[in-house]
Design a protein around this motif. Structure first.
Motif, PDB file in Angstrom:
ATOM      1  N   LEU A 226      23.581  78.427  68.499  1.00  0.00           N
ATOM      2  CA  LEU A 226      24.455  78.004  67.406  1.00  0.00           C
ATOM      3  C   LEU A 226      25.732  77.368  67.945  1.00  0.00           C
ATOM      4  CD1 LEU A 226      24.999  77.989  64.341  1.00  0.00           C
ATOM      5  CD2 LEU A 226      26.065  80.242  64.609  1.00  0.00           C
ATOM      6  N   PHE A 227      26.313  77.950  69.000  1.00  0.00           N
ATOM      7  CA  PHE A 227      27.542  77.404  69.578  1.00  0.00           C
ATOM      8  C   PHE A 227      27.310  76.004  70.132  1.00  0.00           C
ATOM      9  CE2 PHE A 227      30.638  76.821  72.986  1.00  0.00           C
ATOM     10  CZ  PHE A 227      31.815  77.166  72.350  1.00  0.00           C
ATOM     11  N   LEU A 228      26.165  75.805  70.822  1.00  0.00           N
ATOM     12  CA  LEU A 228      25.874  74.482  71.382  1.00  0.00           C
ATOM     13  C   LEU A 228      25.677  73.439  70.295  1.00  0.00           C
ATOM     14  CD1 LEU A 228      23.467  75.344  74.355  1.00  0.00           C
ATOM     15  CD2 LEU A 228      25.878  74.740  74.438  1.00  0.00           C
ATOM     16  N   VAL A 229      25.031  73.860  69.204  1.00  0.00           N
ATOM     17  CA  VAL A 229      24.830  72.926  68.096  1.00  0.00           C
ATOM     18  C   VAL A 229      26.163  72.578  67.439  1.00  0.00           C
ATOM     19  CG1 VAL A 229      23.786  72.654  65.820  1.00  0.00           C
ATOM     20  CG2 VAL A 229      22.458  73.665  67.683  1.00  0.00           C
ATOM     21  N   LEU A 230      27.018  73.579  67.264  1.00  0.00           N
ATOM     22  CA  LEU A 230      28.305  73.358  66.587  1.00  0.00           C
ATOM     23  C   LEU A 230      29.290  72.585  67.452  1.00  0.00           C
ATOM     24  CD1 LEU A 230      28.887  76.771  64.758  1.00  0.00           C
ATOM     25  CD2 LEU A 230      28.106  74.600  63.791  1.00  0.00           C
ATOM     26  N   LEU A 231      29.072  72.550  68.765  1.00  0.00           N
ATOM     27  CA  LEU A 231      29.982  71.798  69.627  1.00  0.00           C
ATOM     28  C   LEU A 231      30.033  70.323  69.243  1.00  0.00           C
ATOM     29  CD1 LEU A 231      29.639  73.101  73.310  1.00  0.00           C
ATOM     30  CD2 LEU A 231      31.646  73.134  71.847  1.00  0.00           C
ATOM     31  N   ARG A 232      28.957  69.833  68.642  1.00  0.00           N
ATOM     32  CA  ARG A 232      28.931  68.436  68.212  1.00  0.00           C
ATOM     33  C   ARG A 232      30.036  68.169  67.190  1.00  0.00           C
ATOM     34  NH1 ARG A 232      23.481  66.170  65.517  1.00  0.00           N
ATOM     35  NH2 ARG A 232      22.683  67.414  67.256  1.00  0.00           N
ATOM     36  N   PHE A 233      30.382  69.212  66.432  1.00  0.00           N
ATOM     37  CA  PHE A 233      31.369  69.042  65.373  1.00  0.00           C
ATOM     38  C   PHE A 233      32.711  69.709  65.697  1.00  0.00           C
ATOM     39  CE2 PHE A 233      27.065  69.630  63.659  1.00  0.00           C
ATOM     40  CZ  PHE A 233      26.845  68.368  63.136  1.00  0.00           C
ATOM     41  N   THR A 234      32.704  70.697  66.607  1.00  0.00           N
ATOM     42  CA  THR A 234      33.914  71.505  66.817  1.00  0.00           C
ATOM     43  C   THR A 234      34.531  71.342  68.195  1.00  0.00           C
ATOM     44  OG1 THR A 234      32.592  73.409  67.536  1.00  0.00           O
ATOM     45  CG2 THR A 234      33.098  73.244  65.188  1.00  0.00           C
ATOM     46  N   ALA A 235      33.924  70.556  69.085  1.00  0.00           N
ATOM     47  CA  ALA A 235      34.448  70.450  70.454  1.00  0.00           C
ATOM     48  C   ALA A 235      35.898  69.981  70.442  1.00  0.00           C
ATOM     49  CB  ALA A 235      33.584  69.493  71.282  1.00  0.00           C
ATOM     50  N   GLY A 236      36.178  68.909  69.700  1.00  0.00           N
ATOM     51  CA  GLY A 236      37.540  68.383  69.655  1.00  0.00           C
ATOM     52  C   GLY A 236      38.504  69.354  68.998  1.00  0.00           C
ATOM     53  N   VAL A 237      38.047  69.977  67.909  1.00  0.00           N
ATOM     54  CA  VAL A 237      38.912  70.912  67.185  1.00  0.00           C
ATOM     55  C   VAL A 237      39.292  72.097  68.075  1.00  0.00           C
ATOM     56  CG1 VAL A 237      39.060  72.468  65.208  1.00  0.00           C
ATOM     57  CG2 VAL A 237      37.943  70.240  64.965  1.00  0.00           C
ATOM     58  N   LEU A 238      38.289  72.690  68.753  1.00  0.00           N
ATOM     59  CA  LEU A 238      38.555  73.846  69.612  1.00  0.00           C
ATOM     60  C   LEU A 238      39.521  73.488  70.734  1.00  0.00           C
ATOM     61  CD1 LEU A 238      34.979  75.417  69.936  1.00  0.00           C
ATOM     62  CD2 LEU A 238      36.939  76.375  68.724  1.00  0.00           C
ATOM     63  N   PHE A 239      39.308  72.313  71.331  1.00  0.00           N
ATOM     64  CA  PHE A 239      40.159  71.927  72.460  1.00  0.00           C
ATOM     65  C   PHE A 239      41.601  71.705  72.016  1.00  0.00           C
ATOM     66  CE2 PHE A 239      42.122  68.650  75.119  1.00  0.00           C
ATOM     67  CZ  PHE A 239      42.043  69.267  76.357  1.00  0.00           C
ATOM     68  N   TRP A 240      41.781  70.953  70.943  1.00  0.00           N
ATOM     69  CA  TRP A 240      43.148  70.654  70.503  1.00  0.00           C
ATOM     70  C   TRP A 240      43.854  71.886  69.954  1.00  0.00           C
ATOM     71  CZ3 TRP A 240      45.158  66.774  72.625  1.00  0.00           C
ATOM     72  CH2 TRP A 240      44.438  65.605  72.875  1.00  0.00           C
ATOM     73  N   ILE A 241      43.111  72.800  69.315  1.00  0.00           N
ATOM     74  CA  ILE A 241      43.721  74.062  68.875  1.00  0.00           C
ATOM     75  C   ILE A 241      44.250  74.832  70.077  1.00  0.00           C
ATOM     76  CG2 ILE A 241      43.194  76.364  67.945  1.00  0.00           C
ATOM     77  CD1 ILE A 241      41.387  75.021  65.906  1.00  0.00           C
ATOM     78  N   PHE A 242      43.448  74.853  71.129  1.00  0.00           N
ATOM     79  CA  PHE A 242      43.868  75.561  72.341  1.00  0.00           C
ATOM     80  C   PHE A 242      45.094  74.898  72.967  1.00  0.00           C
ATOM     81  CE2 PHE A 242      43.697  75.787  77.008  1.00  0.00           C
ATOM     82  CZ  PHE A 242      43.847  77.162  77.183  1.00  0.00           C
ATOM     83  N   ILE A 243      45.065  73.561  73.071  1.00  0.00           N
ATOM     84  CA  ILE A 243      46.187  72.856  73.703  1.00  0.00           C
ATOM     85  C   ILE A 243      47.471  73.057  72.918  1.00  0.00           C
ATOM     86  CG2 ILE A 243      47.114  70.565  74.206  1.00  0.00           C
ATOM     87  CD1 ILE A 243      45.159  71.552  76.289  1.00  0.00           C
ATOM     88  N   PHE A 244      47.404  72.865  71.601  1.00  0.00           N
ATOM     89  CA  PHE A 244      48.615  73.031  70.797  1.00  0.00           C
ATOM     90  C   PHE A 244      49.045  74.495  70.750  1.00  0.00           C
ATOM     91  CE2 PHE A 244      47.218  68.899  68.915  1.00  0.00           C
ATOM     92  CZ  PHE A 244      48.343  68.176  69.302  1.00  0.00           C
ATOM     93  N   GLY A 245      48.088  75.406  70.872  1.00  0.00           N
ATOM     94  CA  GLY A 245      48.435  76.814  70.967  1.00  0.00           C
ATOM     95  C   GLY A 245      49.225  77.109  72.232  1.00  0.00           C
ATOM     96  N   VAL A 246      48.781  76.512  73.352  1.00  0.00           N
ATOM     97  CA  VAL A 246      49.503  76.687  74.616  1.00  0.00           C
ATOM     98  C   VAL A 246      50.908  76.094  74.510  1.00  0.00           C
ATOM     99  CG1 VAL A 246      49.573  76.002  77.051  1.00  0.00           C
ATOM    100  CG2 VAL A 246      47.433  76.808  76.034  1.00  0.00           C
ATOM    101  N   ILE A 247      50.985  74.889  73.927  1.00  0.00           N
ATOM    102  CA  ILE A 247      52.304  74.251  73.762  1.00  0.00           C
ATOM    103  C   ILE A 247      53.215  75.112  72.891  1.00  0.00           C
ATOM    104  CG2 ILE A 247      53.499  72.257  72.757  1.00  0.00           C
ATOM    105  CD1 ILE A 247      51.122  70.540  73.607  1.00  0.00           C
ATOM    106  N   GLY A 248      52.647  75.681  71.820  1.00  0.00           N
ATOM    107  CA  GLY A 248      53.434  76.528  70.939  1.00  0.00           C
ATOM    108  C   GLY A 248      53.902  77.801  71.626  1.00  0.00           C
ATOM    109  N   ILE A 249      53.011  78.422  72.414  1.00  0.00           N
ATOM    110  CA  ILE A 249      53.384  79.653  73.120  1.00  0.00           C
ATOM    111  C   ILE A 249      54.484  79.378  74.138  1.00  0.00           C
ATOM    112  CG2 ILE A 249      52.541  81.389  74.762  1.00  0.00           C
ATOM    113  CD1 ILE A 249      49.839  81.231  73.308  1.00  0.00           C
ATOM    114  N   ILE A 250      54.354  78.268  74.871  1.00  0.00           N
ATOM    115  CA  ILE A 250      55.396  77.925  75.847  1.00  0.00           C
ATOM    116  C   ILE A 250      56.710  77.604  75.126  1.00  0.00           C
ATOM    117  CG2 ILE A 250      56.077  76.280  77.637  1.00  0.00           C
ATOM    118  CD1 ILE A 250      53.142  76.015  78.395  1.00  0.00           C
ATOM    119  N   GLY A 251      56.597  76.920  73.986  1.00  0.00           N
ATOM    120  CA  GLY A 251      57.801  76.627  73.204  1.00  0.00           C
ATOM    121  C   GLY A 251      58.499  77.899  72.755  1.00  0.00           C
ATOM    122  N   TYR A 252      57.708  78.874  72.303  1.00  0.00           N
ATOM    123  CA  TYR A 252      58.303  80.155  71.926  1.00  0.00           C
ATOM    124  C   TYR A 252      58.948  80.822  73.136  1.00  0.00           C
ATOM    125  CZ  TYR A 252      58.683  85.098  70.803  1.00  0.00           C
ATOM    126  OH  TYR A 252      59.160  86.371  70.648  1.00  0.00           O
ATOM    127  N   GLY A 253      58.313  80.709  74.295  1.00  0.00           N
ATOM    128  CA  GLY A 253      58.889  81.276  75.511  1.00  0.00           C
ATOM    129  C   GLY A 253      60.225  80.645  75.850  1.00  0.00           C
TER     130      GLY A 253
END
Length: 685
Positions: A226-253
């Motif tokens: 299921l994860f491999l199939v959904l990567l077709r639709f969620t790969a970009g979303v997961l990556f950018w959520i992670f990146i902006f999450g890191v930016i947000g955490i560092i900003g809070y720091g």
């Protein structure tokens, strides 16, 4: 296509035939009974059917205090007489006491006699002569069998080491000794026996929970798909959520550091520098300084700026990486059979491991019994010399060394075959590494060929050939066995060198030579890096072999330079892929693990009655978690191979084609849009 690296292919086939011959020779000369059954001082197996020892399955040591440790007892020979017995002693007794009372306590003599040499029944023989000739042990102590050998029945009582609840025993020479004197002879037995008890409980847990473990692994397999199939639709979303999450955490720091910096303003002592207070073991002291929080804020600001700049300048390459990930998910969707190919690789590796292990055991046991002189007197010049038990009593050894015996020592021989056993074991290990690497290479080349057929299909999926996985497997075996064997050979040589270095490092651990240890450490590090580099080169070389059908060296060179021309894209794609696949493994293993935890701890009311009664609920829980991670790793390794193949094809597509009618791009429409390239009209003459 044509056959590549034919010479290496021929050598590989010859080596396999030689490996089979080595196995046959080892099976002819070897005898695994030497591993299964303990061997007494006369070279006879304990518990072997149709022999006098058929009902005597346990090995008994006359004087276990002569043995340094259980490792010596199991692997080498302890310098004391060893007999096969039907049961271990269950009481304390000495030969002196038994002999003194045999006339009116015959039952004690009959019990003690079963631990004497077969046929010995002369209690009137002097104690000195009996102990000298080792007709009987000087003492017996309560023991229990472990690994088919009698070990002292150690236990602890109120923190005190005991044997059968006693702290002292008679040693057979008129002295009373403490049971702690047996500690060195059976070092670690308590822990090993406790581990055995735990092992039995773990086995019971597996026996009653295997069904639910398989269900958990099946759920992990479905989640991975299921994860491999959904990567077709969620790969970009997961990556950018992670990146902006890191930016947000560092900003809070950064904000928190500024808040702490401003909050400490005016507090006495906060304006001191780190240099002023010097080194402090309590880290909290530094947190009371404004300078500390200023340093943290500057560091976090620098990291934040670097990440933002990387996103700005690498945004297009990140989009390409995400598009390739989506394309990989789409390719697997069209060629679903590739997800199950790791099972073939697993079976091939399992066969290699089984053949290697069986051959190693037969080689280790391919020898004749070797007997050596065992003397009670340390000054005997014949001690540890080989002897013949049939003619030993006619020699002068027994006269010059009273009490000397010719006893079984180990299995070996003086023939040419026996002299080269170590070389054969080394060859066995080397060919095993070669075959395992070949099985992995075959899997990588097969998958690469299947996914390359997807990429180079102009109209997807209409132009994808029928049965692409089986076709790719056939091409790899028929044309490129030599190339795959060549790559596997190079890797096997490096791995064998690493094994030898690890062996040398283990042997030289006790040495005080710092230079030698430093040199070994450097060599181990260098060959570890070399192995990683070769695995990277081989992987991409196999992809080029699957695409163009060239030999190994040419494919490796072309793949390397192609990657170097796109080194930034390689770095970005690797990191994005590694992150998403790692996230997938954690999600699958963690999700199934949480579900298994709630199930085995009876926290799901619907299934509370179905939960088996376990000794340790963590046994099936850990098995499900680790198994789920391995299942996800198996599926995601196919996905990683797919992305790597599509990336090399993408780079080749960019270099060989220009989007014109004569040289159209084979990439997907999404990649085409990201590159911002428009279709060129045919060139006019």
């Amino acid at each position: 296509r044509h056959c590549t690296d034919i010479i290496c292919c021929v050598i590989f086939i010859v080596v396999i035939l030689g490996y089979i011959a080595l196995g046959v020779v080892a099976w002819v000369h070897g005898d695994p009974r030497k591993v299964i059954y303990p061997t007494d001082s006369y070279g006879q197996f304990c518990g072997q059917r149709d022999t006098l020892n058929e009902n005597k399955t346990i090995l008994f040591y006359f004087n276990i205090m002569k043995c340094a440790s259980p490792v010596v007892l199991i692997n080498l020979q302890c310098p004391t007489t060893q007999l096969c017995v039907s049961e271990c002693p269950d009481r304390f007794a000495t030969y002196i006491d038994v002999q003194a009372s045999y006339r009116y306590k015959s039952d004690q003599w009959n019990y003690f006699r079963q631990f004497c040499r077969p046929g010995f029944n002369n209690p009137r023989k002097s104690v000195a002569e009996v102990l000298r000739d080792e007709d009987c042990p000087s003492m017996i102590i309560p023991s229990r069998p472990f690994l088919k050998r009698c070990f002292p029945d150690f236990s602890t009582k109120n923190g005190v080491l005991t044997v059968a609840n006693q702290t002292t025993f008679k040693d057979g020479s008129g002295k009373t000794r403490n049971v702690t004197d047996l500690r060195e002879a059976a070092n670690g037995i308590n822990n090993v026996l406790d581990a055995r008890s735990v092992g039995m409980k773990i086995f019971e847990d597996y026996a009653i929970s295997w069904y639910w473990i398989l269900i958990g692994l099946f759920i992990a397999m479905m989640l991975s798909l299921l994860f491999l199939v959904l990567l077709r639709f969620t790969a970009g979303v997961l990556f950018w959520i992670f990146i902006f999450g890191v930016i947000g955490i560092i900003g809070y720091g950064i904000w928190h550091c500024y808040w702490e910096y401003d909050h400490l303003k005016g507090i006495p002592g906060s304006d001191l520098t780190v240099y002023d207070i010097g080194f402090q073991t309590d880290f909290k002291v530094y947190l009371q300084l404004r300078q500390t929080w200023l340093a943290f804020m500057i560091i976090l600001c620098g990291v934040e700026v670097i990440i933002i700049l990387m996103l700005i300048f690498l945004r297009n390459r990140i989009r390409i990486a995400i598009a390739l990930l989506k394309e990989g998910s789409r390719a697997i969707g069209y060629i679903m059979s590739t997800l199950f190919y790791p099972v073939v690789t697993f079976l091939l590796i399992a066969i290699c491991i089984s053949y290697w292990a069986v051959t190693a055991v037969f080689l280790a046991t391919s020898g004749e019994p070797v007997y050596k002189v065992m003397a009670n007197e340390t000054l005997c010049k014949y001690a540890n010399l080989t002897c013949d038990p049939e003619t030993f009593n006619t020699t002068n050894v027994t006269k010059l060394c009273p009490g000397a015996q010719c006893t079984f020592a180990f299995y070996g021989g003086e023939s040419l075959y026996h002299k080269y056993i170590f070389i054969f074991q080394l060859a066995n290990a080397f060919v095993f590494l070669w075959l395992v690497n070949f099985a992995i290479a075959l899997g990588q080349c097969t998958l690469a060929g299947a996914f390359a057929s997807y990429y180079w299909a102009y109209r997807k999926p209409a132009d994808i050939p029928l049965w692409p996985l089986f076709s790719s497997f056939g091409r790899a075996i028929r044309y490129h066995t030599g190339s795959l064997a060549f790559g596997a050979l190079i890797l096997a040589i490096v791995q064998l060198i690493r094994v030898i270095l690890e062996y040398l490092d283990h042997k030289l651990k006790g040495t005080q030579n710092s230079f030698t240890r430093f040199l070994l450490c450097c060599l181990k590090c260098c060959f570890w890096c070399l192995e990683k580099f070769l695995k990277f080169i081989n992987r991409n070389a196999y992809i080029m072999i699957a695409i163009y059908g060239k030999n190994f060296c040419t494919s490796a060179k072309e793949a390397f330079f192609l990657l170097m021309r796109n080194v930034v894209r390689v770095a970005v794609l690797d990191k994005v892929t590694d992150f998403l696949l790692f996230l997938g493994k954690i999600l699958v293993a963690g999700g199934v693990g949480v579900l298994a935890f709630f199930f085995f701890t009876q926290r799901i009311p619907v299934f509370a009655q179905e939960v088996p009664t376990l000794n340790y609920y963590w046994v099936p829980l850990l098995t499900v978690i680790i198994g789920s991670y391995l299942v996800a790793h198996g599926f995601f390794s196919v996905y990683a191979m797919c992305v790597d193949t599509l990336f090399l094809c993408f780079c080749e597509d960019l270099e060989r084609n220009d989007g014109s009618t004569a040289k159209p791009y084979f990439m997907s429409a999404s990649l085409h849009r990201i590159l911002g390239k428009k279709k060129l009209s045919p060139k006019k003459a």
